[in-house]
Structures are given as structure tokens and as C-alpha cells.
Scaffold this motif. Structure first.
Motif, mmCIF file in Angstrom:
data_model
loop_
_atom_site.group_PDB
_atom_site.id
_atom_site.type_symbol
_atom_site.label_atom_id
_atom_site.label_comp_id
_atom_site.label_asym_id
_atom_site.label_seq_id
_atom_site.Cartn_x
_atom_site.Cartn_y
_atom_site.Cartn_z
ATOM 1 N N ASP A 185 0.837 -1.200 0.000
ATOM 2 C CA ASP A 185 0.000 0.000 0.000
ATOM 3 C C ASP A 185 0.869 1.246 0.000
ATOM 4 N N THR A 186 2.108 1.113 0.439
ATOM 5 C CA THR A 186 3.038 2.240 0.482
ATOM 6 C C THR A 186 3.945 2.229 -0.732
ATOM 7 N N LYS A 244 -3.067 1.572 6.496
ATOM 8 C CA LYS A 244 -2.540 2.709 7.252
ATOM 9 C C LYS A 244 -2.719 2.500 8.748
ATOM 10 N N ARG A 279 -0.092 -0.040 9.900
ATOM 11 C CA ARG A 279 1.226 0.590 10.018
ATOM 12 C C ARG A 279 1.306 1.468 11.255
#
Length: 306
Positions: A103-104, A172, A175
């Protein structure tokens, strides 16, 4: 995946391969709900996921991690992952593949796919918790993850998210927990009223973090400290050393009127400077540590043992 038997296959190198796409889809909620799996990115979070995985396997329970994808450079830097990932479907992958899965933009060389780890509310309450953080209508994944991390740091026994709160498996949010998601029980989709009733039935007090609350957190801590040191009888307002569930509200609106009514007391964190308010993560940290400290302090006449 171990030092003597690092995967002999060539690293996954096609970022458009079906397997890569399947992993990448877990960044979206529909795929997570369908599969019951979520993404974990970066060495810290993956390490904690793998530790829990191995603990559960050792206890005869199903593991948490199903797949691990890592670059050669990551394994060279963090060789412990080769043993931790034993028993999972572990594969080497190129940086391009990892970037396509993640996702990053920069996935830090390692990604894991994990099974959902949330538990039921009854499981949490039946364990006799002393400190619970409850997120009511918290919508921002970063804030939710930050509060979960703060709860872990304060030694809380569980975190509960109401049905209208963010999906804690959002990449998110995961994380933001920095691995704390794998350290303490998390309950999802709770009904606030049912939670309050269940806590009250088990003798767990309910405090609402509210900027307009009639109780001042600093004053409450001072009174609790004096009472515990002198043995001066029961607290006039609330014993912070008692089992407690803290309610934390939406980032913009705070707790609703209905949620505030569920609490035994509304507690304000005092602001001594010019700031209008504290953000959710900061306020939750202050409140949880206030309870944690009171719960750690011995009562009058008690002694601690090294």
C-alpha cells in the motif's frame, strides 16, 4: 525460510503476476472481508506478526501469518526473519514486486499476509480486564492505530472499536500500530451500549474522555494518589486504580450525547496552554497512562517486591 535453505526459486519478479495482484488487493476492504486476511508491511510490524505466529503454533493453535515476501537485501539486514518465517509460505521477491503488492511506495523490503486477529467481546471481558480502550466512531486509520499503540504501551488489556469506527485492518491503521496489533486483543464492530452494559455487569467502571467533562483528570489523579498513600477511604469520584473502560470519541465531534450518557463519569484532560484541544491520540495516551499508573501503584499498607 532459513539460512541453510533460503528459497531456491528465483525471486518473484513479475509485478503483474496473479499472486502479486491477489496480495495487492488486500489493501482494499472488500478483498480483506472476503478472504479474512490483511496486509502487514515493514520489518517491525512483520516481526511482531511472526512472533505471534510462532507463539500460537507452539501452543497448538493456528498461526497468524500465511505468506511472507521479502527481498534478499532485507533478509541480509534482518536474518532473524528466516527462522521466524518458518512454517509460512515464504518467498523471495524483487523490490518491484514488493512495491506492487504494498500500500506504500516504499514497503521496506518485506510484506506479510495475515489472518484476522480480532476476538469477541466476551473473550475479552471473560478474561477479567483492568484497562480497556474503546474507540467510538473513530474514522481515521492513523488515529485508530495510534490509540491502539498507546493502549499497548500503557499495558491495557484490550482495545474495542465500535461498529461505526474505521477498519483496523486498513493498511494505514496497521502501520500506525507499529506491531501493537499483535500484542493485545482487539474487538471490532462492538455496540457501545451493549459494551457498557457488559462492563458494568462485571464491575468495570466507564469513563468518557470529554473536553467538557466535570472531572479534571489531574485532580482525579491527585485525589487517588493521596487516598492510596494514606488509606483515607473510598474515592469521592472514581478510583483510577479500579478496572476501567475509557471511551474515546470521533476526531471532529468527540463522543455523541448517547455515548457520553453511557459513562459513569466524564473526564477532561486539562489544558494549561493556549491550544484549543488535544488530538485524539494524545488525549487517549494521557488518559490510559493515568489509569495504568494508578493500577500499578500499591495501596496504603501494601508493599512491592523486587
Amino acid at each position: 525460510m532459513n539460512k541453510t535453505g533460503r528459497p531456491q526459486d528465483l525471486p518473484l519478479s513479475n509485478p503483474r503476476a496473479d499472486r502479486v495482484r491477489d496480495v495487492a488487493k488486500l489493501a482494499g476492504r472488500p478483498a480483506r472481508l472476503k478472504r479474512g486476511h490483511f496486509l502487514v508491511e515493514g520489518p517491525q510490524a512483520v516481526r511482531e506478526a511472526l512472533k505471534l505466529h510462532q507463539e500460537r503454533l507452539a501452543g497448538g493453535e493456528p498461526g497468524v501469518v500465511t505468506e511472507v515476501y521479502a527481498s534478499e537485501a532485507c533478509l541480509d539486514r534482518y536474518p532473524e526473519f528466516e527462522d521466524l518465517a518458518e512454517g509460512t509460505n515464504a518467498r523471495l521477491a524483487t523490490d518491484e514486486v514488493l512495491a506492487a503488492m504494498a500500500d506504500t511506495v516504499n514497503p521496506q523490503g518485506i510484506i506479510a499476509v495475515c489472518r484476522f486477529v480480532d476476538v469477541s467481546l466476551d473473550t475479552v471481558l471473560d478474561a477479567g480486564p483492568r484497562l480497556i480502550a474503546v474507540l467510538c466512531q473513530v474514522r481515521d486509520p492513523g488515529n485508530a492505530g495510534t490509540v491502539l499503540r498507546a493502549a499497548d504501551s500503557a499495558g491495557a488489556d484490550a482495545v474495542v472499536l465500535t461498529a461505526s469506527s474505521v477498519d483496523i485492518y486498513n493498511p494505514k491503521a496497521v502501520r500506525s500500530t507499529a506491531g501493537s496489533l499483535f500484542h493485545l486483543p482487539v474487538v471490532l464492530g462492538a455496540d457501545a451500549a451493549e459494551l457498557a452494559a457488559a462492563c458494568r455487569a462485571r464491575g468495570i467502571g466507564i469513563l468518557a474522555a470529554d473536553g467538557y467533562g466535570s472531572l479534571n483528570l489531574d485532580a482525579l489523579q491527585d485525589e487517588n494518589a493521596r487516598r492510596r498513600l494514606t488509606g483515607a477511604g473510598p474515592a469521592s469520584a472514581f478510583d483510577l486504580g479500579a478496572p476501567t473502560a475509557w471511551l474515546f470519541g470521533n476526531e471532529a465531534q468527540g463522543l455523541s450525547a448517547g455515548e457520553l450518557d453511557l459513562a459513569d463519569h466524564r473526564v477532561a484532560v486539562p489544558i494549561y496552554g493556549a491550544a484549543e484541544s488535544l488530538n485524539l491520540g494524545t488525549a487517549a495516551t494521557v488518559c490510559l497512562y493515568a489509569s495504568a499508573r494508578s493500577q500499578q501503584e500499591p495501596a496504603h499498607g501494601e508493599t512491592t517486591h523486587e
